[in-house]
Write a protein that holds these residues in place. Structure first.
Motif, PDB file in Angstrom:
ATOM      1  N   LYS A   1      73.679  77.329  27.333  1.00  0.00           N
ATOM      2  CA  LYS A   1      73.159  76.732  26.132  1.00  0.00           C
ATOM      3  C   LYS A   1      72.821  75.518  26.290  1.00  0.00           C
ATOM      4  N   GLY A   2      72.778  74.696  27.558  1.00  0.00           N
ATOM      5  CA  GLY A   2      72.412  73.505  27.528  1.00  0.00           C
ATOM      6  C   GLY A   2      73.018  72.545  27.143  1.00  0.00           C
ATOM      7  N   ASN A   3      74.576  72.658  26.822  1.00  0.00           N
ATOM      8  CA  ASN A   3      75.306  71.789  26.341  1.00  0.00           C
ATOM      9  C   ASN A   3      75.945  70.894  27.165  1.00  0.00           C
ATOM     10  N   ALA A   4      75.841  71.055  28.497  1.00  0.00           N
ATOM     11  CA  ALA A   4      76.427  70.076  29.537  1.00  0.00           C
ATOM     12  C   ALA A   4      75.372  68.940  29.629  1.00  0.00           C
ATOM     13  N   GLN A   5      76.048  67.998  30.187  1.00  0.00           N
ATOM     14  CA  GLN A   5      75.160  66.572  30.372  1.00  0.00           C
ATOM     15  C   GLN A   5      74.968  66.618  31.828  1.00  0.00           C
ATOM     16  N   ILE A   6      75.997  66.156  32.536  1.00  0.00           N
ATOM     17  CA  ILE A   6      75.949  66.012  33.908  1.00  0.00           C
ATOM     18  C   ILE A   6      76.920  67.106  34.579  1.00  0.00           C
ATOM     19  N   PHE A   7      76.693  67.615  35.595  1.00  0.00           N
ATOM     20  CA  PHE A   7      77.574  68.557  36.296  1.00  0.00           C
ATOM     21  C   PHE A   7      77.316  68.763  37.681  1.00  0.00           C
ATOM     22  N   VAL A   8      78.078  69.425  38.351  1.00  0.00           N
ATOM     23  CA  VAL A   8      78.032  69.590  39.895  1.00  0.00           C
ATOM     24  C   VAL A   8      77.704  71.034  40.113  1.00  0.00           C
ATOM     25  N   TRP A   9      76.495  71.167  41.275  1.00  0.00           N
ATOM     26  CA  TRP A   9      76.131  72.746  41.234  1.00  0.00           C
ATOM     27  C   TRP A   9      75.969  72.856  42.722  1.00  0.00           C
ATOM     28  N   GLY A  10      75.825  74.203  43.249  1.00  0.00           N
ATOM     29  CA  GLY A  10      75.339  74.210  44.574  1.00  0.00           C
ATOM     30  C   GLY A  10      74.674  75.434  44.927  1.00  0.00           C
ATOM     31  N   TRP A  11      73.884  75.711  45.892  1.00  0.00           N
ATOM     32  CA  TRP A  11      73.041  76.823  46.302  1.00  0.00           C
ATOM     33  C   TRP A  11      73.141  77.154  47.652  1.00  0.00           C
ATOM     34  N   ASN A  12      73.360  78.390  48.080  1.00  0.00           N
ATOM     35  CA  ASN A  12      73.653  78.689  49.299  1.00  0.00           C
ATOM     36  C   ASN A  12      72.270  79.650  49.541  1.00  0.00           C
ATOM     37  N   ALA A  13      71.653  79.404  50.520  1.00  0.00           N
ATOM     38  CA  ALA A  13      70.262  79.878  50.867  1.00  0.00           C
ATOM     39  C   ALA A  13      70.559  81.632  50.923  1.00  0.00           C
ATOM     40  N   ASP A  14      69.450  82.320  50.221  1.00  0.00           N
ATOM     41  CA  ASP A  14      69.404  83.805  50.636  1.00  0.00           C
ATOM     42  C   ASP A  14      68.676  83.880  52.036  1.00  0.00           C
ATOM     43  N   TYR A  15      67.545  83.048  52.050  1.00  0.00           N
ATOM     44  CA  TYR A  15      66.641  83.134  53.258  1.00  0.00           C
ATOM     45  C   TYR A  15      66.323  81.582  53.711  1.00  0.00           C
ATOM     46  N   PRO A  16      65.929  81.560  55.033  1.00  0.00           N
ATOM     47  CA  PRO A  16      65.489  80.149  55.415  1.00  0.00           C
ATOM     48  C   PRO A  16      64.111  79.626  55.086  1.00  0.00           C
ATOM     49  N   ASP A  17      63.875  79.558  53.678  1.00  0.00           N
ATOM     50  CA  ASP A  17      62.558  79.396  53.356  1.00  0.00           C
ATOM     51  C   ASP A  17      62.549  78.324  52.210  1.00  0.00           C
ATOM     52  N   PRO A  18      61.750  77.379  52.136  1.00  0.00           N
ATOM     53  CA  PRO A  18      61.911  76.250  51.058  1.00  0.00           C
ATOM     54  C   PRO A  18      61.700  76.852  49.690  1.00  0.00           C
ATOM     55  N   GLU A  19      61.043  77.915  49.490  1.00  0.00           N
ATOM     56  CA  GLU A  19      60.850  78.560  48.223  1.00  0.00           C
ATOM     57  C   GLU A  19      62.215  78.858  47.599  1.00  0.00           C
ATOM     58  N   ASN A  20      63.333  79.140  48.558  1.00  0.00           N
ATOM     59  CA  ASN A  20      64.310  79.670  48.201  1.00  0.00           C
ATOM     60  C   ASN A  20      65.390  78.415  47.456  1.00  0.00           C
ATOM     61  N   PHE A  21      64.940  77.053  47.620  1.00  0.00           N
ATOM     62  CA  PHE A  21      65.358  75.861  47.214  1.00  0.00           C
ATOM     63  C   PHE A  21      64.762  75.312  46.175  1.00  0.00           C
ATOM     64  N   PHE A  22      63.269  75.103  46.252  1.00  0.00           N
ATOM     65  CA  PHE A  22      62.820  74.542  45.481  1.00  0.00           C
ATOM     66  C   PHE A  22      62.497  75.339  44.005  1.00  0.00           C
ATOM     67  N   PHE A  23      62.613  76.710  44.080  1.00  0.00           N
ATOM     68  CA  PHE A  23      62.741  77.679  42.735  1.00  0.00           C
ATOM     69  C   PHE A  23      63.809  77.186  41.963  1.00  0.00           C
ATOM     70  N   LEU A  24      64.865  76.536  42.467  1.00  0.00           N
ATOM     71  CA  LEU A  24      66.073  75.816  41.555  1.00  0.00           C
ATOM     72  C   LEU A  24      65.602  74.989  40.574  1.00  0.00           C
ATOM     73  N   LEU A  25      64.267  74.420  40.823  1.00  0.00           N
ATOM     74  CA  LEU A  25      63.721  73.283  39.832  1.00  0.00           C
ATOM     75  C   LEU A  25      62.456  73.804  39.222  1.00  0.00           C
ATOM     76  N   TYR A  26      62.117  75.115  39.343  1.00  0.00           N
ATOM     77  CA  TYR A  26      60.956  75.621  38.766  1.00  0.00           C
ATOM     78  C   TYR A  26      61.203  75.761  37.297  1.00  0.00           C
ATOM     79  N   GLY A  27      59.956  75.436  36.562  1.00  0.00           N
ATOM     80  CA  GLY A  27      60.519  75.464  35.016  1.00  0.00           C
ATOM     81  C   GLY A  27      60.537  76.698  34.684  1.00  0.00           C
ATOM     82  N   GLY A  28      59.824  77.806  35.436  1.00  0.00           N
ATOM     83  CA  GLY A  28      59.911  79.279  34.868  1.00  0.00           C
ATOM     84  C   GLY A  28      61.474  79.871  35.159  1.00  0.00           C
ATOM     85  N   ASN A  29      62.204  79.066  35.744  1.00  0.00           N
ATOM     86  CA  ASN A  29      63.442  79.274  36.219  1.00  0.00           C
ATOM     87  C   ASN A  29      64.497  78.604  35.226  1.00  0.00           C
ATOM     88  N   SER A  30      64.270  78.053  34.164  1.00  0.00           N
ATOM     89  CA  SER A  30      65.096  77.130  33.605  1.00  0.00           C
ATOM     90  C   SER A  30      66.254  78.061  32.884  1.00  0.00           C
TER      91      SER A  30
END
Lengths: 709, 325
Positions: free
Chosen positions: A549-578
């Protein structure tokens, strides 16, 4: 008579125990066998390759199932090679009219990409009752009666097994399984966007049973002939290759569903989710997730040889000594359920587990750091011949700002400076040192090492947070952060609206007493800037709800890659994945049109200097905007005994057991040396007990006499 | 007596329904079916569609307690509560949310729990009673005082300390037994020795104090004085007269816990890797597997009711004056 029985009992008991190694948790007949002993602390939820997605599930199924491609065991950076495929896929681009395009065709012209995969002939499935046939050629166990099912408890209760050749249709069938809503594959919704006809197929079969999908066609996936199949995906998506190296795309014989979906079998826990059927190096011989799981060598395993190439230092390390030899080397792998670290660690030190991770409690006992910061084993470990391997994982942990938040979010210069100031103040080097026993690498950006686009050294640092001094990156001083705070309008951390210390909120699921030091540390980091951090600890479900719901302000999160490609990390900041707007993986809800454009351009490109440049631009954009405090990339420390050979940590592959080897003679010898029981205290206890008994008897007698007198 | 037993079983039905409702409400206050679906589907790439699919597959796509949109009796029957609860009363536990048959899992896990709990109970009972009788024998002396101090110290130490200490000394330093694990049949003996010994030792302090109290009450009674007057020794008095008469509270205390032995011990099983029922429930809570939580709570309450009933019956067996009506 009683004495005789007791004597026999003890004689039997002592014989069964073997006084030489009385603490051996394994049966004596396993001594000297090429059995690898491993542990698991949580039972896997799923072993169906269409559903399993966790690391602890892949530890089993990656040894059993074989997708068409796999990662090279020794080469770095991580590289896909054929497994059951004869060669890497033939990739063909197609336009909207269905015409073939050149390999270097413009992305805009590419409507579809065809992956044409040829598989090796003569690969056979493990022996399995689902494939058993009668003399007439009918399946022996596809029409079980109620009476037959009553007498069954496990897969080994079937009196016959069969096998057959792996064919292209099995790969097609598995993709259909992924699409069936009743399978509940975690990647089904995502694959609807990529595989042509996936969504339509899913809709078409949703009312059908799991066994009725074999003959329903999926427009984008088809077997061209017995050993060749084609997958058509929308547009260009080079990362699809990596998916083809994952278990989701392993083959499944249709007979498996026909067999396991017979009514009554699931009541006995005989399901495809618990008893896999694969072509891999091992088969699951015993599946008791409450106690142990046993993998045995698959007698039908096809010819596969140990790699003859690797990194330059692999030869020196002895990792190429078995080059060209047929796999696998280990006959059996026993996974024991071990939930607590104390018995797990003790068993490793006693030689009853061949390898181990290092829990925080045991870290100082196992590892020490040299003056230069390098990790090495303690003397005790070295004396035992234990080996240490470390590798930076393809994971990123970060502290995220909710970009929709009125205080820390937004794209104004003021908000940016506030986030940058906090990013300087939160000293992740200190965090790694205090809470992770130095098992981490402070992150400079989105990408971990080993991923295309990652840069080391001076050019790779985050210039907003670090500076390059004395040939290494150093976090900027807190004074710089305070300057940024002033520029952001929070001089000395004072909120101009309230004239008091700025209050920020940290949402977390860390609610236990053990988490308090960490929370206190976070508070102190913010206090450096005069900011008051309020910890809002809550349970996992409420936290997830806040994030959605977007009610958090600051949080800790993590990501474990599915595959060794930069797309699998940068997509975590892509607007379409908000996360708030689209329910995606962009937990910070970061949405910068410039970044999104760069991402859209980068994601579908093959690795090239242009792609590298795009990645650097994206890194610069997010470093400047600072939607994350780039936390750390964890380092995996693993230990193994000297008799455990050919071990090389791989952050992406899970099918490594087939490459590994044991020197069982050395293991037997060392175990015996380490596990001689010490009996003299038993004698002492016995003597003490007799003395107490004598004293008690005397005391009772004298007391009785006193009472009588 | 049979009519009494039947009546008690009938009383148990509303209790079990109440327990079931309470478990249901408490569970769903904390977890919604959406939360459960997310937990089962993992953390990556989970879409609302996938969650809806999961709920539909597992029967969580209907209202919790009351289906206002349904017709007639379906308002009640087309709810998660009804559909998930009816089977329980027929001991059909169904499948867990991760897809395993719960009944089969319980059957498989009950024996290892019992293999540790039963010897611990029996051995503990014998040792506790013997030590308590010894203490009573020396009542009023410094030996009794010393014994009680030791008991209080033993009671004050956490059971976790006994487990870790026992594992360290017996399994790690002296290497007498495997530190953890389990096997089937006779091979299980070497694995259960240590947990049983630790179980007995950790219960010694409280057990001795409890039985000592029972025996002290008895030794002051007239029939004991009579026995002594007959010329019986103190040991004879204690073992022949005091012990049988103290059996009522001992027996009732033991009988009530007998059915619960199946439920196992959470910490003990976890530290010794005993594949029992102790850790089954807590694992289910952690993974938000409502099907298992519900089944285990129901089973626990049934066993508790049975335990209480057995206690009442055991009264009549050890004390002929008691009659059930």
């Amino acid at each position: 008579m009683l004495f005789r029985n007791v004597s026999i009992f003890f004689a039997l008991f002592l014989t069964a125990c073997d006084l030489n190694q009385i603490n051996n948790p394994y049966p004596k007949d396993q001594d000297g066998q090429a059995i690898l002993y491993q542990s698991f602390d949580e039972r896997p939820k799923h072993l169906d390759p269409a559903i399993a997605y966790s690391e602890n599930e892949y530890a089993f199924i990656a040894q059993i199932y074989e997708p068409p491609f796999q990662y090279h065991y020794l080469k770095r950076p991580y590289q896909l090679i054929p497994l059951t495929a004869t060669k890497m896929p033939n990739i063909q681009y197609v336009n909207k009219q269905g015409e073939k395009l050149d390999a270097n065709a413009d992305i805009k012209d590419i409507a579809y990409t065809d992956y044409i995969i040829d598989i090796k002939p003569n690969i056979r499935y493990q022996p399995h009752p689902a494939l058993a046939k009668t003399a007439n050629g009918d399946f022996a166990f596809h029409h079980l009666s109620k009476d037959q099912i009553v007498s069954l408890n496990t897969l080994t209760d079937f009196n016959a097994t069969g096998t057959r050749e792996l064919v292209a249709e099995d790969y097609v069938y598995q993709i259909k399984r992924l699409a069936h809503p009743k399978t509940q594959s975690p990647i089904a919704e995502m694959m609807k966007n990529y595989i042509v006809g996936f969504g339509e197929f899913s809709e078409k079969v949703k009312q059908l049973s799991k066994t009725a999908i074999k003959d329903v066609p999926m427009s984008g996936v088809m077997a061209i002939n017995r050993y060749q199949y084609r997958i058509r995906i929308n547009g260009k998506y080079p990362q699809f290759m990596y998916w083809l190296g994952m278990m989701f795309f392993a083959p499944m014989p249709w007979e498996a569903d026909a067999f396991y979906n017979q009514p009554g079998l699931s009541d006995k826990n005989i399901t495809l989710d618990w008893f896999p059927i694969g072509t891999g190096a091992y088969l699951l011989a015993e599946n008791n997730p409450n106690r142990r799981m046993i993998l045995e060598k698959n007698p039908n395993f096809h010819l596969e040889a140990y790699p003859s190439e690797g990194e330059p230092e692999d030869k020196q390390k002895g990792l190429l000594n078995d080059a060209g030899k047929p796999l696998p080397f280990i006959d059996k792998v026993i996974f024991m359920l071990e939930k607590e670290t104390i018995p797990y660690w003790t068993k490793f030190l006693q030689g009853y587990f061949d390898a181990s991770g290092i829990a925080s409690d045991n870290f100082d006992q196992a590892v020490q750091f040299t003056g230069s910061g390098g990790a090495r084993l303690t003397e005790t470990m070295q004396k035992k011949g234990i080996q240490l391997q470390t590798t930076v994982e393809t994971s990123s942990f970060y502290m995220g700002f909710n970009m929709l938040d009125a205080t820390v979010g937004g794209y104004t210069e003021q908000a940016r400076k506030l986030r940058q100031a906090i990013s300087i103040a939160v000293d992740y080097e200190e965090f790694i040192s205090i809470f992770m026993n130095e098992r981490g690498l402070a992150a400079q950006g989105v990408l971990p090492p080993g991923i295309f686009g990652y840069e080391e050294g001076k050019v790779g640092i985050n210039p907003y947070i670090y500076e390059w001094l004395n040939d290494k990156s150093q976090r900027k001083k807190v004074a710089v952060a305070r300057q940024l705070m002033k520029a952001a309008g929070y001089d000395n951390g004072i909120d101009p609206k309230t004239k008091q210390a700025l209050i920020l909120y940290f949402d977390t699921t860390s609610t236990s007493i053990d988490d308090r030091p960490r929370m206190s540390w976070y508070r102190k980091q913010f206090e450096k800037l005069g900011v008051k951090l309020v910890i809002r600890a809550t349970d996992y479900n409420r936290f997830q709800d806040k994030m959605r719901k977007g009610n958090a302000q600051i949080f800790v999160w993590g990501w474990n890659a599915d595959y060794p490609d930069p797309e699998n990390f940068f997509f975590l900041l892509y607007g379409g994945n908000s996360k708030v707007k689209f329910g995606g993986e962009n937990a910070s809800n970061y949405q910068n049109p410039a970044f999104d454009r760069l991402f859209e351009d980068m994601r579908n490109r093959d690795n090239s200097p242009q792609r590298f440049q795009l990645i650097q631009q994206m890194q610069e954009t997010v470093r400047h905007d600072a939607p994350w405090i780039f936390g750390f990339h964890p380092k995996r420390f693993s230990l193994s005994h000297s008799w455990y050979k050919n071990r090389k940590t791989h952050a992406m592959a899970n099918n490594e057991l087939k490459y590994q080897r044991l020197d069982t003679a050395a293991r037997t010898q060392k175990r015996q040396g380490w596990n001689q029981p010490i009996f003299w205290p038993l004698l002492l206890v016995g003597v003490l007990f007799i003395l107490i008994l004598i004293f008690a008897v005397n005391a009772v007698r004298s007391r009785t006499r006193k009472i009588l007198q | 007596m049979i009519s009494y037993i039947i009546r008690r079983f009938l009383y148990a039905i509303p209790i079990l329904i109440g327990v079931n409702i309470l478990t249901f409400v408490l569970f769903f206050i904390i977890n919604s079916p959406d939360d459960m679906a997310r937990m089962q589907l993992g953390q990556k790439h989970v879409t609302q569609q996938a969650i809806d699919n999961w709920k539909q597959q597992h029967g969580y796509d209907v209202p919790l307690l009351w289906n206002a949109k349904a017709q007639a009796e379906e308002k009640l029957t087309k709810t998660i509560f009804y559909q998930k609860s009816v089977g329980l009363f027929l001991f059909r536990f169904g499948t867990s949310d991760s897809g395993r048959n719960i009944g089969a899992d319980i059957k498989e896990r009950a024996l290892p729990s019992l293999a540790v709990a039963l010897p611990t109970l029996i051995l503990g009972l014998i040792i506790d009673i013997c030590v308590a009788l010894m203490v009573v024998l020396f009542r009023g002396s410094k030996l009794e005082l010393g014994g009680m101090v030791v008991c209080v110290i033993l009671m004050s130490v956490s059971s976790l300390f006994y487990i870790i200490g026992g594992q360290f000394v017996i399994a790690k330093v002296l290497r007498w037994v495997p530190i953890s694990g389990y096997d089937e049949g006779f091979a299980a003996v070497k694995f259960i020795i240590l947990p049983v010994l630790i179980g007995v030792f950790s219960g010694l302090g409280s057990g001795v104090r409890w039985y000592r109290t029972l025996f002290l009450e008895e030794v002051e009674k007239d029939y004991v004085r009579t026995a002594r007057a007959k010329g019986l020794t103190e040991t004879q008095t204690l073992f022949r007269h005091v012990l049988p008469n103290a059996m009522i509270p001992i027996l009732t205390g033991v009988v009530v816990v007998l059915p619960m032995l199946f439920m196992g011990s959470l910490i003990m099983e976890s530290f010794f890797s005993i594949p029992g029922l102790g850790s089954y429930t807590i694992d289910a809570i952690n993974s938000q597997d409502f099907a298992i939580v519900r089944a285990m709570v129901f089973l626990g309450s049934v066993l508790y009711v049975i335990g209480l009933l057995l206690t009442d019956i055991s009264y009549t067996l050890v004390d002929p004056r008691v009659r059930l009506s």
